[in-house]
Motif scaffolding. Sequence first.
Motif, mmCIF file in Angstrom:
data_model
loop_
_atom_site.group_PDB
_atom_site.id
_atom_site.type_symbol
_atom_site.label_atom_id
_atom_site.label_comp_id
_atom_site.label_asym_id
_atom_site.label_seq_id
_atom_site.Cartn_x
_atom_site.Cartn_y
_atom_site.Cartn_z
ATOM 1 N N LEU A 261 0.833 -1.212 0.000
ATOM 2 C CA LEU A 261 0.000 0.000 0.000
ATOM 3 C C LEU A 261 0.866 1.259 0.000
ATOM 4 O O LEU A 261 0.536 2.245 -0.665
ATOM 5 C CB LEU A 261 -0.935 0.005 1.211
ATOM 6 N N ALA A 262 1.970 1.228 0.747
ATOM 7 C CA ALA A 262 2.881 2.384 0.783
ATOM 8 C C ALA A 262 3.455 2.646 -0.612
ATOM 9 O O ALA A 262 3.570 3.795 -1.049
ATOM 10 C CB ALA A 262 4.000 2.145 1.797
ATOM 11 N N SER A 263 3.782 1.577 -1.334
ATOM 12 C CA SER A 263 4.308 1.715 -2.699
ATOM 13 C C SER A 263 3.241 2.278 -3.631
ATOM 14 O O SER A 263 3.513 3.150 -4.458
ATOM 15 C CB SER A 263 4.788 0.359 -3.221
ATOM 16 N N MET A 264 2.016 1.786 -3.495
ATOM 17 C CA MET A 264 0.908 2.277 -4.326
ATOM 18 C C MET A 264 0.640 3.749 -4.047
ATOM 19 O O MET A 264 0.418 4.546 -4.950
ATOM 20 C CB MET A 264 -0.359 1.449 -4.058
ATOM 21 N N LEU A 265 0.674 4.110 -2.755
ATOM 22 C CA LEU A 265 0.349 5.483 -2.357
ATOM 23 C C LEU A 265 1.420 6.472 -2.814
ATOM 24 O O LEU A 265 1.109 7.551 -3.316
ATOM 25 C CB LEU A 265 0.182 5.548 -0.840
ATOM 26 N N THR A 266 2.675 6.108 -2.639
ATOM 27 C CA THR A 266 3.777 7.037 -2.956
ATOM 28 C C THR A 266 4.226 6.939 -4.414
ATOM 29 O O THR A 266 4.971 7.789 -4.889
ATOM 30 C CB THR A 266 4.996 6.743 -2.057
ATOM 31 N N GLU A 267 3.774 5.852 -5.091
ATOM 32 C CA GLU A 267 4.164 5.593 -6.487
ATOM 33 C C GLU A 267 5.672 5.364 -6.595
ATOM 34 O O GLU A 267 6.303 5.713 -7.587
ATOM 35 C CB GLU A 267 3.698 6.734 -7.403
ATOM 36 N N TYR A 268 6.237 4.795 -5.555
ATOM 37 C CA TYR A 268 7.650 4.411 -5.515
ATOM 38 C C TYR A 268 7.757 2.921 -5.194
ATOM 39 O O TYR A 268 6.999 2.412 -4.352
ATOM 40 C CB TYR A 268 8.403 5.197 -4.440
ATOM 41 N N THR A 269 8.690 2.232 -5.854
ATOM 42 C CA THR A 269 9.003 0.854 -5.475
ATOM 43 C C THR A 269 9.871 0.925 -4.232
ATOM 44 O O THR A 269 10.954 1.541 -4.249
ATOM 45 C CB THR A 269 9.760 0.130 -6.608
ATOM 46 N N ILE A 270 9.411 0.306 -3.148
ATOM 47 C CA ILE A 270 10.115 0.417 -1.861
ATOM 48 C C ILE A 270 10.772 -0.913 -1.504
ATOM 49 O O ILE A 270 10.103 -1.952 -1.437
ATOM 50 C CB ILE A 270 9.135 0.834 -0.736
ATOM 51 N N ASP A 271 12.068 -0.877 -1.297
ATOM 52 C CA ASP A 271 12.815 -2.045 -0.812
ATOM 53 C C ASP A 271 13.234 -1.775 0.629
ATOM 54 O O ASP A 271 13.780 -0.702 0.943
ATOM 55 C CB ASP A 271 14.058 -2.289 -1.676
ATOM 56 N N VAL A 272 12.960 -2.747 1.508
ATOM 57 C CA VAL A 272 13.232 -2.576 2.935
ATOM 58 C C VAL A 272 14.485 -3.365 3.338
ATOM 59 O O VAL A 272 14.638 -4.523 2.947
ATOM 60 C CB VAL A 272 12.009 -3.050 3.763
ATOM 61 N N PHE A 273 15.361 -2.726 4.116
ATOM 62 C CA PHE A 273 16.585 -3.382 4.588
ATOM 63 C C PHE A 273 16.757 -3.151 6.083
ATOM 64 O O PHE A 273 16.389 -2.091 6.600
ATOM 65 C CB PHE A 273 17.806 -2.832 3.851
ATOM 66 N N ARG A 274 17.343 -4.151 6.743
ATOM 67 C CA ARG A 274 17.692 -3.985 8.161
ATOM 68 C C ARG A 274 18.992 -3.193 8.266
ATOM 69 O O ARG A 274 19.904 -3.360 7.445
ATOM 70 C CB ARG A 274 17.876 -5.347 8.831
ATOM 71 N N VAL A 275 19.091 -2.388 9.269
ATOM 72 C CA VAL A 275 20.329 -1.639 9.511
ATOM 73 C C VAL A 275 21.378 -2.605 10.063
ATOM 74 O O VAL A 275 21.119 -3.339 11.019
ATOM 75 C CB VAL A 275 20.090 -0.490 10.517
ATOM 76 N N VAL A 276 22.538 -2.619 9.422
ATOM 77 C CA VAL A 276 23.612 -3.531 9.829
ATOM 78 C C VAL A 276 24.812 -2.707 10.295
ATOM 79 O O VAL A 276 25.228 -1.766 9.609
ATOM 80 C CB VAL A 276 24.042 -4.433 8.641
ATOM 81 N N ASN A 277 25.362 -3.045 11.453
ATOM 82 C CA ASN A 277 26.529 -2.273 11.906
ATOM 83 C C ASN A 277 27.780 -2.708 11.139
ATOM 84 O O ASN A 277 27.851 -3.795 10.589
ATOM 85 C CB ASN A 277 26.735 -2.401 13.428
ATOM 86 N N GLU A 278 28.800 -1.862 11.140
ATOM 87 C CA GLU A 278 29.992 -2.066 10.303
ATOM 88 C C GLU A 278 30.758 -3.338 10.689
ATOM 89 O O GLU A 278 31.320 -4.027 9.838
ATOM 90 C CB GLU A 278 30.908 -0.852 10.408
ATOM 91 N N ALA A 279 30.756 -3.657 11.977
ATOM 92 C CA ALA A 279 31.493 -4.849 12.429
ATOM 93 C C ALA A 279 30.919 -6.106 11.791
ATOM 94 O O ALA A 279 31.637 -6.986 11.326
ATOM 95 C CB ALA A 279 31.432 -4.948 13.953
#
Length: 418
Positions: free
Chosen positions: A335-353
């Motif tokens: 729904l967020a993609s439909m509403l914003t008209e953007y393809t949304i890819d979700v990623f987890r935040v990963v620390n540098e280590a």
Amino acid sequence: MATKSTKGPSMIETFQEFKETKNIDRTTLVSVLEESFRNVIAKMFGSDENYDVIVNPDKGDFEIHRNRIVVADGEVKDENKEISLTEAQKIEPDYEIGEEVSEEVNFQKFGRRAILNLRQTLASKILELEHDSLYQKYKDKVGQIVSGEVYQMWKREVLLIDDEGNELHLPKAEQIPSDSYRKGETLRAIVKEVQNENNNPRIILSRTSPLFLERMLEAEVPEINDGLITIRRIARMPGERAKVAVESYDDRIDPVGACVGVKGSRVHGIVRELCNENIDVINYSNNTSLFIQRALAPAKVTSITLNPEEHKAEVYLQPEEVSLAIGKGGLNIKLASMLTEYTIDVFRVVNEADADEDIYLDEFADEIDQWIIDSIKAIGLDTAKQVLNAPREMLIEKADLEEETVDHVLEVLKAEFE
């Protein structure tokens, strides 16, 4: 000279039938009746120019007068347009050559075929007018909500009848999946389109259109109707969930609060009408990044990377926020993609280590089939940590893999880091 109206039982029945059951204005009806009479007369005599037709549909009667010129006895060349002096003087003794004689014609004497022809012509004309009237009426209602009574239910559509007996069609594709129908109940829907093939109007309704939700919000929220709040965008998964982006140009008005109402009072009726479809109302923003963050609520976004040219967004969230962003069955992110008209890819935040300890997918070729690795790499994920940080639903949908296959991949990759 006074004339007596010609009244035939079949003609009166014809008039009464159209007067009582047809939704056509009187002026048009008179015109159609007159034209139908003239068509029959023209077919019989080759011309209707010398006939006067007077119709009174309110009373169910009519008069037909034939006008002929008086000519000397023996000089009649066209009996339809001329009358001999002797015959004319039988009507009025003071008629002279060159004068016009007007006499009433008894339509019934034209015979059974003429009457049948008239009724068929009249029925055809009235049907054509009805179709024109119905087409124009509903053409003007496209995009508006209408009500109808459920009349018949079929596998591919539901047939409704409006208060004037017109048929309205609600195709399967325009029905909310969880809709249930009972014959005789009243149903609301929006007029999606009016087809008119061969002048045979077919009114198509929709309950899944975003416009249906928009019109209901306009009816429930006075501020929208008054123009104080604008609905900028709507995304719907009919019967499940919807997101509505609203905006107000008056800083004193909270557009979200006004639309939702106290304890959800303004959307409660709409939710019920839409088979318990959950409605999220958010503030619209021209700032794409901010708008995407709001659209992904209730998840809290850590950061966003935009690609405006391709209308793509990479959204990074803390691990505990990822499932909220995706939602049950991936509904929230869709729904967020439909509403914003953007393809949304979700990623987890990963620390540098953690990132430093990453492993390329190709190194797992002995445990994971190469075609599976290639499918995952094709969506931009090259390392084990990238795959583990990506939502499971995204791997299933975007890499086009079976759930069991994705679960196997995740097990293999997790084992490497345990």
